[in-house]
Design a protein around this motif. Structure first.
Motif, PDB file in Angstrom:
ATOM      1  N   ASP A  78      20.554  76.807  46.434  1.00  0.00           N
ATOM      2  CA  ASP A  78      21.997  76.939  46.648  1.00  0.00           C
ATOM      3  C   ASP A  78      22.659  75.575  46.515  1.00  0.00           C
ATOM      4  O   ASP A  78      22.274  74.625  47.197  1.00  0.00           O
ATOM      5  CB  ASP A  78      22.279  77.513  48.037  1.00  0.00           C
ATOM      6  CG  ASP A  78      21.810  78.949  48.192  1.00  0.00           C
ATOM      7  OD1 ASP A  78      21.630  79.633  47.165  1.00  0.00           O
ATOM      8  OD2 ASP A  78      21.628  79.384  49.346  1.00  0.00           O
ATOM      9  N   ARG A  79      23.668  75.490  45.670  1.00  0.00           N
ATOM     10  CA  ARG A  79      24.285  74.183  45.425  1.00  0.00           C
ATOM     11  C   ARG A  79      25.220  73.745  46.550  1.00  0.00           C
ATOM     12  O   ARG A  79      25.483  72.544  46.727  1.00  0.00           O
ATOM     13  CB  ARG A  79      25.045  74.192  44.089  1.00  0.00           C
ATOM     14  CG  ARG A  79      26.251  75.104  44.064  1.00  0.00           C
ATOM     15  CD  ARG A  79      26.942  75.096  42.712  1.00  0.00           C
ATOM     16  NE  ARG A  79      28.100  75.978  42.692  1.00  0.00           N
ATOM     17  CZ  ARG A  79      28.040  77.291  42.480  1.00  0.00           C
ATOM     18  NH1 ARG A  79      26.867  77.866  42.287  1.00  0.00           N
ATOM     19  NH2 ARG A  79      29.143  78.017  42.476  1.00  0.00           N
ATOM     20  N   ASP A  80      25.749  74.730  47.322  1.00  0.00           N
ATOM     21  CA  ASP A  80      26.675  74.399  48.398  1.00  0.00           C
ATOM     22  C   ASP A  80      26.808  75.620  49.306  1.00  0.00           C
ATOM     23  O   ASP A  80      26.263  76.698  49.013  1.00  0.00           O
ATOM     24  CB  ASP A  80      28.036  73.965  47.849  1.00  0.00           C
ATOM     25  CG  ASP A  80      28.660  74.987  46.898  1.00  0.00           C
ATOM     26  OD1 ASP A  80      28.311  76.184  46.995  1.00  0.00           O
ATOM     27  OD2 ASP A  80      29.502  74.596  46.074  1.00  0.00           O
ATOM     28  N   PRO A  81      27.531  75.501  50.442  1.00  0.00           N
ATOM     29  CA  PRO A  81      27.670  76.644  51.342  1.00  0.00           C
ATOM     30  C   PRO A  81      28.301  77.869  50.681  1.00  0.00           C
ATOM     31  O   PRO A  81      27.934  79.007  51.011  1.00  0.00           O
ATOM     32  CB  PRO A  81      28.554  76.102  52.464  1.00  0.00           C
ATOM     33  CG  PRO A  81      28.272  74.637  52.484  1.00  0.00           C
ATOM     34  CD  PRO A  81      28.090  74.267  51.038  1.00  0.00           C
ATOM     35  N   THR A 105      36.368  75.878  52.793  1.00  0.00           N
ATOM     36  CA  THR A 105      35.319  76.041  53.800  1.00  0.00           C
ATOM     37  C   THR A 105      35.862  75.558  55.139  1.00  0.00           C
ATOM     38  O   THR A 105      36.656  74.618  55.198  1.00  0.00           O
ATOM     39  CB  THR A 105      34.047  75.260  53.443  1.00  0.00           C
ATOM     40  OG1 THR A 105      34.379  73.881  53.243  1.00  0.00           O
ATOM     41  CG2 THR A 105      33.425  75.803  52.160  1.00  0.00           C
ATOM     42  N   THR A 119      28.402  77.091  58.101  1.00  0.00           N
ATOM     43  CA  THR A 119      29.667  76.823  57.425  1.00  0.00           C
ATOM     44  C   THR A 119      30.328  78.146  57.065  1.00  0.00           C
ATOM     45  O   THR A 119      29.842  78.867  56.189  1.00  0.00           O
ATOM     46  CB  THR A 119      29.463  76.006  56.139  1.00  0.00           C
ATOM     47  OG1 THR A 119      28.842  74.759  56.456  1.00  0.00           O
ATOM     48  CG2 THR A 119      30.802  75.739  55.450  1.00  0.00           C
TER      49      THR A 119
END
Length: 246
Positions: A78-81, A105, A119
């Protein structure tokens, strides 16, 4: 992309929100389990926003029968939340990620019992489509809860856990939404200016035991009149799961 007018002032306030707007319990400087939940707002009819939630299967060892946002622990890829939240929503309820536009976010929120650093990802469901449980052993039901019903004073209360912990809750469409999920919803309703006066003194006793005992939260900032603290709920997830619920 043009957003419905009801997104303001929620979007502006959420974009500048701080952890302290939700809780006085800050995430640790290091450690913790990165995770994310999808807070997905859409509308079935123009001008009538709703919120996507799921209900966990009653047979689960943890979180049995509890409403929650789609979400869970981050995967290494996963690159980010936002990627975590959209992936989890696809796996759990079949959400097509292309139909949801991530807008912002929210601050990281810490759940000490499970060591989750969560997050919340706020998104606009610009092209709603039918969703359903893709993992029946984990997800029993998927629902779109109208904001108009969440802010109805008759549907709002607080709940008391057998441990003594008290937090905000909503009783909508056969679901009792409490814990972390209810805390985030409560804060967002206040940010959007949607909240209506309700009775924080109305307290429902939770059955014993509905889930593992939550750790007590730290004291919270003074409450606006007629509202209950979102932060009272941030410490209520169990320790042994990849699912962020309650």
């Amino acid at each position: 992309m043009e957003l419905p007018g009801w997104w303001e002032p929620l979007l502006t306030r959420a974009g500048s929100a701080r952890t302290e707007d939700f809780t006085t319990m800050r995430p640790p400087a290091s450690g913790g389990r990165p995770s994310a939940v999808l807070v997905l707002l859409g509308e079935e009819r123009p001008g009538e926003p709703d919120l996507l939630v799921l209900q966990r299967a009653a047979t689960m060892r943890n979180h049995a029968g509890q409403p929650a946002f789609p979400g869970g622990a981050a995967d290494p890829d996963d690159r980010d939340p936002a990627a975590t939240a959209l992936r989890e929503a696809n796996e759990e309820v079949g959400l097509d990620p292309a139909t949801a536009t991530v807008l912002t976010t929210l601050p990281e929120l810490y759940i000490p019992v499970s060591r989750f650093v969560v997050t919340p990802v706020l998104a606009w469901w610009h092209a709603p489509h039918p969703v359903h449980p893709r993992q029946p052993e984990e997800v029993a039901h998927v629902a779109r809860l109208p904001i108009a019903e969440l802010v109805d004073p008759d549907n709002r209360m607080r709940v008391r856990h057998p441990s003594g912990w008290i937090g905000p809750a909503f009783q909508v469409r056969g679901m009792l939404v409490w814990g972390f999920t209810a805390g985030v919803i409560s804060a967002l309703l206040d940010m959007a200016g949607w909240s209506r006066p309700w009775r924080p003194g109305r307290i429902m006793e939770l059955p014993d035991p509905p889930m593992p005992d939550p750790e007590p939260a730290l004291p919270d900032p003074p409450l606006p009149r007629g509202s209950a603290s979102a932060a009272e709920a941030t410490a209520s997830a169990p320790a042994a799961s990849d699912e962020v619920v309650s």
